[in-house]
Design a protein around this motif. Structure first.
Motif, PDB file in Angstrom:
ATOM      1  N   ALA A   1       7.023  38.895 -92.881  1.00  0.00           N
ATOM      2  CA  ALA A   1       5.661  39.439 -92.899  1.00  0.00           C
ATOM      3  C   ALA A   1       4.955  39.298 -91.555  1.00  0.00           C
ATOM      4  N   THR A   2       5.525  38.529 -90.633  1.00  0.00           N
ATOM      5  CA  THR A   2       4.890  38.334 -89.325  1.00  0.00           C
ATOM      6  C   THR A   2       5.436  39.285 -88.269  1.00  0.00           C
ATOM      7  N   PHE A   3       6.299  40.205 -88.638  1.00  0.00           N
ATOM      8  CA  PHE A   3       6.964  41.086 -87.677  1.00  0.00           C
ATOM      9  C   PHE A   3       5.981  41.738 -86.712  1.00  0.00           C
ATOM     10  N   ARG A   4       6.211  41.541 -85.422  1.00  0.00           N
ATOM     11  CA  ARG A   4       5.444  42.127 -84.318  1.00  0.00           C
ATOM     12  C   ARG A   4       3.987  41.652 -84.259  1.00  0.00           C
ATOM     13  N   LYS A   5       3.658  40.620 -84.980  1.00  0.00           N
ATOM     14  CA  LYS A   5       2.303  40.079 -84.898  1.00  0.00           C
ATOM     15  C   LYS A   5       2.197  39.113 -83.723  1.00  0.00           C
ATOM     16  N   LEU A   6       0.995  38.943 -83.215  1.00  0.00           N
ATOM     17  CA  LEU A   6       0.751  38.057 -82.083  1.00  0.00           C
ATOM     18  C   LEU A   6       1.172  36.637 -82.447  1.00  0.00           C
ATOM     19  N   GLY A   7       2.012  36.036 -81.612  1.00  0.00           N
ATOM     20  CA  GLY A   7       2.474  34.680 -81.849  1.00  0.00           C
ATOM     21  C   GLY A   7       3.668  34.561 -82.776  1.00  0.00           C
ATOM     22  N   SER A   8       4.155  35.681 -83.310  1.00  0.00           N
ATOM     23  CA  SER A   8       5.293  35.647 -84.234  1.00  0.00           C
ATOM     24  C   SER A   8       6.596  35.387 -83.488  1.00  0.00           C
ATOM     25  N   ARG A   9       7.535  34.753 -84.178  1.00  0.00           N
ATOM     26  CA  ARG A   9       8.888  34.620 -83.629  1.00  0.00           C
ATOM     27  C   ARG A   9       9.659  35.928 -83.757  1.00  0.00           C
ATOM     28  N   LEU A  10       9.166  36.833 -84.592  1.00  0.00           N
ATOM     29  CA  LEU A  10       9.831  38.106 -84.837  1.00  0.00           C
ATOM     30  C   LEU A  10       9.203  39.188 -83.970  1.00  0.00           C
ATOM     31  N   GLN A  11       9.523  39.147 -82.689  1.00  0.00           N
ATOM     32  CA  GLN A  11       8.973  40.114 -81.758  1.00  0.00           C
ATOM     33  C   GLN A  11       9.679  41.458 -81.901  1.00  0.00           C
ATOM     34  N   GLY A  12       9.111  42.475 -81.251  1.00  0.00           N
ATOM     35  CA  GLY A  12       9.680  43.811 -81.365  1.00  0.00           C
ATOM     36  C   GLY A  12      11.132  43.876 -80.935  1.00  0.00           C
ATOM     37  N   HIS A  13      11.459  43.138 -79.884  1.00  0.00           N
ATOM     38  CA  HIS A  13      12.846  42.953 -79.475  1.00  0.00           C
ATOM     39  C   HIS A  13      13.148  41.462 -79.563  1.00  0.00           C
ATOM     40  N   PRO A  14      14.324  41.100 -80.076  1.00  0.00           N
ATOM     41  CA  PRO A  14      14.630  39.679 -80.255  1.00  0.00           C
ATOM     42  C   PRO A  14      14.584  38.907 -78.936  1.00  0.00           C
ATOM     43  N   THR A  15      14.064  37.691 -79.008  1.00  0.00           N
ATOM     44  CA  THR A  15      14.036  36.813 -77.839  1.00  0.00           C
ATOM     45  C   THR A  15      14.556  35.431 -78.247  1.00  0.00           C
ATOM     46  N   THR A  16      15.073  34.707 -77.287  1.00  0.00           N
ATOM     47  CA  THR A  16      15.604  33.374 -77.569  1.00  0.00           C
ATOM     48  C   THR A  16      14.558  32.284 -77.385  1.00  0.00           C
ATOM     49  N   HIS A  17      13.544  32.524 -76.560  1.00  0.00           N
ATOM     50  CA  HIS A  17      12.596  31.439 -76.281  1.00  0.00           C
ATOM     51  C   HIS A  17      11.706  31.114 -77.485  1.00  0.00           C
ATOM     52  N   GLU A  18      11.723  31.991 -78.507  1.00  0.00           N
ATOM     53  CA  GLU A  18      10.958  31.710 -79.718  1.00  0.00           C
ATOM     54  C   GLU A  18      11.725  30.780 -80.667  1.00  0.00           C
ATOM     55  N   GLY A  19      13.006  30.574 -80.401  1.00  0.00           N
ATOM     56  CA  GLY A  19      13.800  29.671 -81.228  1.00  0.00           C
ATOM     57  C   GLY A  19      14.073  30.183 -82.624  1.00  0.00           C
ATOM     58  N   LEU A  20      14.172  31.495 -82.802  1.00  0.00           N
ATOM     59  CA  LEU A  20      14.435  32.055 -84.122  1.00  0.00           C
ATOM     60  C   LEU A  20      15.915  31.888 -84.451  1.00  0.00           C
ATOM     61  N   PRO A  21      16.244  31.175 -85.528  1.00  0.00           N
ATOM     62  CA  PRO A  21      17.649  30.972 -85.893  1.00  0.00           C
ATOM     63  C   PRO A  21      18.388  32.298 -86.083  1.00  0.00           C
ATOM     64  N   GLY A  22      19.583  32.368 -85.527  1.00  0.00           N
ATOM     65  CA  GLY A  22      20.396  33.569 -85.629  1.00  0.00           C
ATOM     66  C   GLY A  22      20.355  34.438 -84.392  1.00  0.00           C
ATOM     67  N   VAL A  23      19.326  34.285 -83.563  1.00  0.00           N
ATOM     68  CA  VAL A  23      19.184  35.102 -82.359  1.00  0.00           C
ATOM     69  C   VAL A  23      19.822  34.365 -81.181  1.00  0.00           C
ATOM     70  N   ARG A  24      20.854  34.954 -80.589  1.00  0.00           N
ATOM     71  CA  ARG A  24      21.601  34.291 -79.526  1.00  0.00           C
ATOM     72  C   ARG A  24      21.293  34.824 -78.134  1.00  0.00           C
ATOM     73  N   ILE A  25      20.731  36.031 -78.044  1.00  0.00           N
ATOM     74  CA  ILE A  25      20.358  36.590 -76.736  1.00  0.00           C
ATOM     75  C   ILE A  25      19.044  37.352 -76.872  1.00  0.00           C
ATOM     76  N   THR A  26      18.315  37.408 -75.773  1.00  0.00           N
ATOM     77  CA  THR A  26      17.179  38.312 -75.676  1.00  0.00           C
ATOM     78  C   THR A  26      17.742  39.705 -75.430  1.00  0.00           C
ATOM     79  N   SER A  27      17.395  40.654 -76.280  1.00  0.00           N
ATOM     80  CA  SER A  27      17.978  41.989 -76.137  1.00  0.00           C
ATOM     81  C   SER A  27      16.910  43.062 -76.320  1.00  0.00           C
ATOM     82  N   GLY A  28      17.254  44.248 -75.890  1.00  0.00           N
ATOM     83  CA  GLY A  28      16.299  45.349 -75.922  1.00  0.00           C
ATOM     84  C   GLY A  28      16.307  46.094 -74.612  1.00  0.00           C
ATOM     85  N   SER A  29      16.535  45.382 -73.509  1.00  0.00           N
ATOM     86  CA  SER A  29      16.840  46.039 -72.243  1.00  0.00           C
ATOM     87  C   SER A  29      18.300  46.451 -72.337  1.00  0.00           C
TER      88      SER A  29
END
Length: 285
Positions: free
Chosen positions: A95-123
């Motif tokens: 429910a937090t997808f793309r919200k300010l401060g969410s770990r679920l950003q529009g493109h996955p990032t690693t610095h948010e520490g979201l389990p399962g995400v191994r690389i920042t991708s989208g570029s």
């Protein structure tokens, strides 16, 4: 892997729920990429719930388990939904997808520490290189598990992809399975019109890869067959690439057959229509 009716039925139930998650997430913030997400739903569900060898919990080391890298990070809605449904994090966080401060950003990032995400991708264009590095690390560590990476077909217009494509066979990175979401569409239109990829199978063969095609890229049984074959021919000296012929927007009738829904959110009526086409099977977040 034994394919049976019950297994496919259970996987299809997860697919239905993930589709609901995707359209609800994108609708709620009126931003995101539903088309490609829906087109890859069956693939990611099969990978995470049937094919990949996964450990309990999550660590960035990833030793002793199969690894997955999402290169075309704009299809984050399906990635987040599958990770949540596979218990990497609480489903309510969708429910937090793309919200300010969410770990679920529009493109996955690693610095948010979201389990399962191994690389920042989208570029785009970088995931294959990362996956090759991870696969070589597994070899050095005598880790027998496999590495998977998903790319979009439009992403293959990036030059770095083909540098990596040369590197992997030359260095016998044979514990790697690359998958191309071959839906023929990108944000500006048909891939063949924007910048034709030509004979994609012939290109990968010329670069020295083993090439498999899944012509029914939204059929669970066909995906299971293709991934099982890829696993069987791994560790034989060459990397494998799968051309997955998928349908952008699959499972939501008005999103299919058009590149329009690459990056457009549904309105209220369209959301209701999409949800009516996909049963709630695991409970909405």
């Amino acid at each position: 892997m034994e394919i049976n009716k019950k297994s496919i039925s259970e996987l299809q139930a997860i697919v239905s729920q993930v589709r609901r998650d995707i359209v609800r997430m994108v609708h709620a913030c009126q931003s995101g990429h539903p088309g490609g997400s829906l087109g890859c739903t069956e693939l990611l569900v099969v990978l995470y719930f049937e094919v990949m060898n996964r450990k309990e919990g999550f660590d960035m080391d990833g030793s002793g388990e199969d690894l997955f890298f999402l290169s075309n990070g704009h299809i984050s809605p399906v990635f987040y939904s599958v990770l949540a449904r596979a218990d990497y994090f609480d489903v309510a966080e969708l429910a937090t997808f793309r919200k300010l401060g969410s770990r679920l950003q529009g493109h996955p990032t690693t610095h948010e520490g979201l389990p399962g995400v191994r690389i920042t991708s989208g570029s785009l264009g970088q995931g294959l290189s990362v996956a090759i590095g991870a696969a070589q690390a597994k070899k050095l560590n005598q880790d027998e598990e496999l590495v998977y990476v998903l790319m979009g077909d439009g992403e293959l217009q990036e030059g770095q992809v083909w540098e990596a494509a040369m590197y992997a066979p030359h260095n016998k990175v044979d514990n790697l399975i690359a998958i191309v979401d071959y839906n023929g569409a990108q944000i500006d239109g048909a891939t063949n019109d924007v910048l034709s990829l030509g004979d994609l199978r012939a290109k990968w063969l010329a670069f020295g890869w083993q090439v498999l095609e899944i012509h029914q890229g939204n059929d669970i049984a066909a995906i299971l067959d293709g991934l099982t074959q890829a696993q069987q021919q791994a560790r034989q000296g060459l990397p494998t690439v799968i051309l997955l012929h998928s349908e952008m927007g699959n499972g939501v009738s008005f999103m299919m057959g058009s590149h329009k829904w690459h990056g457009v959110a549904p309105n209220n009526d369209q959301l209701a229509d999409a949800l009516a086409q996909n049963s709630q099977t695991l409970g909405d977040y």
